[in-house]
Structure formats: C-alpha cells, structure tokens
Design a protein around this motif. Structure first.
Motif, PDB file in Angstrom:
ATOM      1  N   UNK A  37       0.803  -1.216   0.000  1.00 47.27           N
ATOM      2  CA  UNK A  37       0.000   0.000   0.000  1.00 47.27           C
ATOM      3  C   UNK A  37       0.835   1.264   0.000  1.00 47.27           C
ATOM      4  N   UNK A  38       0.288   2.288  -0.597  1.00 49.33           N
ATOM      5  CA  UNK A  38       0.987   3.578  -0.695  1.00 49.33           C
ATOM      6  C   UNK A  38       1.299   4.156   0.679  1.00 49.33           C
ATOM      7  N   UNK A  39       0.442   3.914   1.653  1.00 50.51           N
ATOM      8  CA  UNK A  39       0.654   4.482   2.993  1.00 50.51           C
ATOM      9  C   UNK A  39       1.923   3.963   3.652  1.00 50.51           C
ATOM     10  N   UNK A  40       2.431   2.816   3.198  1.00 50.46           N
ATOM     11  CA  UNK A  40       3.642   2.244   3.808  1.00 50.46           C
ATOM     12  C   UNK A  40       4.922   2.869   3.263  1.00 50.46           C
ATOM     13  N   UNK A  41       4.786   3.728   2.245  1.00 57.58           N
ATOM     14  CA  UNK A  41       5.984   4.374   1.674  1.00 57.58           C
ATOM     15  C   UNK A  41       5.755   5.886   1.614  1.00 57.58           C
ATOM     16  N   UNK A  42       5.628   6.536   2.781  1.00 58.63           N
ATOM     17  CA  UNK A  42       5.325   7.977   2.804  1.00 58.63           C
ATOM     18  C   UNK A  42       6.413   8.839   2.180  1.00 58.63           C
ATOM     19  N   UNK A  43       7.638   8.307   2.093  1.00 55.93           N
ATOM     20  CA  UNK A  43       8.738   9.084   1.520  1.00 55.93           C
ATOM     21  C   UNK A  43       9.021   8.702   0.071  1.00 55.93           C
ATOM     22  N   UNK A  44       8.057   8.126  -0.604  1.00 57.32           N
ATOM     23  CA  UNK A  44       8.248   7.721  -1.992  1.00 57.32           C
ATOM     24  C   UNK A  44       8.584   8.931  -2.856  1.00 57.32           C
ATOM     25  N   UNK A  45       9.474   8.765  -3.832  1.00 56.38           N
ATOM     26  CA  UNK A  45       9.757   9.874  -4.743  1.00 56.38           C
ATOM     27  C   UNK A  45       8.498  10.264  -5.521  1.00 56.38           C
ATOM     28  N   UNK A  46       8.428  11.484  -6.022  1.00 60.51           N
ATOM     29  CA  UNK A  46       7.169  12.025  -6.568  1.00 60.51           C
ATOM     30  C   UNK A  46       6.511  11.175  -7.647  1.00 60.51           C
ATOM     31  N   UNK A  47       7.271  10.692  -8.615  1.00 56.20           N
ATOM     32  CA  UNK A  47       6.647   9.942  -9.705  1.00 56.20           C
ATOM     33  C   UNK A  47       6.117   8.600  -9.224  1.00 56.20           C
ATOM     34  N   UNK A  48       6.881   7.915  -8.369  1.00 57.41           N
ATOM     35  CA  UNK A  48       6.416   6.653  -7.795  1.00 57.41           C
ATOM     36  C   UNK A  48       5.148   6.881  -6.994  1.00 57.41           C
ATOM     37  N   UNK A  49       5.129   7.931  -6.190  1.00 57.71           N
ATOM     38  CA  UNK A  49       3.944   8.236  -5.383  1.00 57.71           C
ATOM     39  C   UNK A  49       2.740   8.519  -6.255  1.00 57.71           C
ATOM     40  N   UNK A  50       2.935   9.248  -7.341  1.00 57.87           N
ATOM     41  CA  UNK A  50       1.818   9.575  -8.229  1.00 57.87           C
ATOM     42  C   UNK A  50       1.253   8.322  -8.892  1.00 57.87           C
ATOM     43  N   UNK A  51       2.134   7.403  -9.298  1.00 57.18           N
ATOM     44  CA  UNK A  51       1.651   6.166  -9.919  1.00 57.18           C
ATOM     45  C   UNK A  51       0.898   5.311  -8.905  1.00 57.18           C
ATOM     46  N   UNK A  52       1.412   5.211  -7.677  1.00 52.40           N
ATOM     47  CA  UNK A  52       0.727   4.444  -6.640  1.00 52.40           C
ATOM     48  C   UNK A  52      -0.640   5.053  -6.330  1.00 52.40           C
ATOM     49  N   UNK A  53      -0.702   6.367  -6.304  1.00 52.46           N
ATOM     50  CA  UNK A  53      -1.987   7.033  -6.037  1.00 52.46           C
ATOM     51  C   UNK A  53      -2.993   6.717  -7.133  1.00 52.46           C
TER      52      UNK A  53
END
Length: 363
Positions: A37-53
């Motif tokens: 889940x995305x919540x487990x990687x709060x420090x994800x880099x921006x592009x990775x975070x956007x794809x997970x979202x």
C-alpha cells in the motif's frame, strides 16, 4: 486516434525516469507500495507516489463485487479453448501490428523467448482474472502495474535507440495499449465463436466491466473503454484501431511462428491431452486462419485440414453451451472448475520471475 498514437503513459514514463535516476531505492519503494500500500511508503519519490496514487484510487465505476468474484466470463472457458484463443487470437493479433512486432523481435531470440512470453502473459492474465486478483496488493493488481511499467521501459528504450516516432508513433502508445486491452476481451471470444462458444449479453457486460479496471491499471485513457460494454462496441473500436495499423510484416510472421510452436507444445504436454503437438497445430491453424482472414498468409498461418470440420465442432460446442445454460448451477460449476484450473496454472507458472517482475526489482 491520430492524437493517441502520439501519447504514451506520462505517469509510468516518469517512474522510469526516476528508476534511472535513483536506482534500487525507487524500485524497492515502488514494489513495497504495490504489495503493501501507498501508505507504507510515505517518503516515496514524486513519480512513484503519483503512480501508486493512481493505481490505488479505485474509480467510482468499479464494482467491489466484481473484484471479489473475478472475471467469471473468462474463468468459465475450458482450459484448452482458453489456450487456443490466447495464442491464435489474443497474441497473434497483438503480433500482427508491425510496430509492436518490431519492438518484440528486437528484445531477444524468438525460439527461446516465445515460450517465456507465452507463459508470462498467461501468468499475468490468470492472476488478474482470479477472484480478488485485482484487489490492492493482490498478485493480479501488482502484475498489471508491473506490465504497465515494462511497457514504459520498452517505450523509453526504443526512443533512445532511434525509434522514428514521426513515422510509427510513440512506441506502445495509447492506441497500442487499447489494442492490448481488446486483445484480451473481444478478440479471444470472437475467436471462439468459430467453435460455437458464444457469450450471452450478460456475460459480455460482465467481461467488459471487469476489464475496465484492468484498463485503468494499465494506464489506458478512459476515453477508450468506458463506453464499451459488449462485443459490438468493442468490435467497432477494434476496427478503428486496425484501420490505423499497417499490415503484418516479417517480424509479425516470425513472432507468430515461434508463438504457435510454443503454444502447441504446451497444449500437447497438458495432462490427458487428446492430441499431440501436430494435431493441436492443425486445429490452431484452422481457427487462427479463419479468425485472421486476409492477414493469415502474412502471419504465416497455413491452410489446415481441420478447417472443413470446424462447423461440426461449432455445432457440438453450441449445443453443449445451450444445455449448460438450462441446467441449474452448471454455469457456476464451470466457473468453479475454471477457477481451480487457473489457480493450478498460476502455481505452476509462479516458480520463476518474469520480465515484468525482473524489471521492477532489478538493481
């Protein structure tokens, strides 16, 4: 359509750029975000975070009940028909696009890679159609996003090695992704109609509504699929896509030949197979030749001695489907049997890593 030939997948393309810049840490973060889940990687880099979202945000049109029960329309198809439709319909139609074939031929040796490609595609589709397979963190969900990222990597690699985007469009563009989506919805079931396996309107509707979510996870623009609820609508879109595609070339011919070799060997090796590899090849050639029509020769699909008996096969299968629909619980039994068979296939194919898994977890 012309516009979509020039569009890739901005979210996934940005992740590939981050992979190249940040290396293992970005890959590890993405993989953990997919499985936990995305919540487990709060420090994800921006592009990775956007794809997970994007992957985690289930659109309002997706039915939770559909995700829980899986793609029952596909699960009910007997394994031998599903195997023939995948090779002779889905993948052969994908390879008939010279742009896609050009990419695939450039990635490795045909003879050695065809069985792996067949197995990897089978694993992904099987994982995606199982009950709960597209729930967040489930294997089908994870693998679908991994396939999306493999497309993005192939796109970046081709563009950096002289791909002529003005002539061929962006590699694995939105139209190509739509083609892939259709290759696992309308194509295999239209292929099976020549043996009498026809879907009811209810089965068609359920199939497309389930695959809407797979389209979302693959990064396909909703403009392509949200209006598609039956074979007629899907067929119109497929005709439009095919009208923008050049005829099969020598790369398509080579890929289909290697694919059919691998597929018939797999069918013959199945427990209690009723035919040897040459017998399966004759049947595959007959079905694929009828489905691909004028493109069959360019794909290297020869005439088959079985073509003349296809109407008899179709009559028998249509009769079986008719009686199945009349017997209470028979369709559900077919779904349950198919689910067990697909679970078994996943267990067999999950022994090693796939190209789309290796790409995400590579150092």
């Amino acid at each position: 359509m012309v516009r979509m030939l020039k569009v890739g997948d901005p979210l996934a393309d940005a992740v590939i750029a981050e992979f190249d810049e940040l290396g293992r840490s970005a890959r590890t973060t993405l993989q953990r975000g997919l499985t936990e889940g995305r919540a487990t990687v709060p420090d994800a880099p921006p592009a990775v975070d956007a794809l997970l979202a994007h992957a985690e945000t289930a659109p309002g049109w997706i039915s939770p009940e559909l995700l829980d029960t899986g793609d029952q329309t596909s699960l009910a198809v007997p394994p031998h028909w599903r195997g023939l439709a995948s090779a002779g319909g889905s993948l052969a139609h994908t390879y008939s696009s010279p742009a896609i074939a050009r990419l695939l031929v450039g990635t490795g040796r045909l003879t050695s890679t065809a069985p792996r490609r067949l197995a990897e595609t089978g694993l992904w589709v099987a994982s995606a159609i199982l009950p709960g397979g597209l729930r967040r963190g489930a294997p089908g969900y994870v693998q679908t996003v991994q396939v999306r990222l493999l497309h993005a990597r192939a796109r970046a690699s081709a563009m950096s090695h002289g791909w002529d985007a003005d002539r061929w469009g962006i590699p694995i563009n939105q139209a190509d992704i739509a083609r892939t989506w259709l290759d696992f919805t309308v194509v295999p079931f239209t292929f099976l109609e020549s043996v009498g396996y026809r879907l009811t309107p209810e089965e068609q509707s359920r199939l497309y509504r389930y695959w809407w979510y797979i389209g979302h996870l693959l990064g396909l623009d909703e403009e392509f699929f949200l209006d598609v609820e039956d074979h007629r609508q899907a067929g119109e879109l497929l005709d439009l896509l095919d009208s923008t595609t050049a005829p099969p070339d020598e790369n398509s011919h080579a890929l289909v030949g290697a694919l059919f070799d691998a597929a018939t060997a797999t069918l013959a090796a199945a427990p209690q197979s009723p035919m040897d590899a040459p017998g399966w090849r004759d049947l595959l050639n007959a079905l694929a030749g009828r489905y691909h029509g004028k493109n069959a020769a360019a794909l290297g699909i020869p005439d088959s001695p079985i073509t003349a008996v296809l109407p008899l096969l179709a009559a028998g299968e249509a009769t079986a489907r008719h009686y199945q629909a009349q017997i209470p619980g028979a369709v559900q039994k077919a779904v349950e049997d198919g689910t067990l068979a697909v679970h078994g296939m996943v267990s067999v194919l999950s022994g090693g890593s796939t190209a789309y898994q290796d790409h995400v977890t590579a150092p």
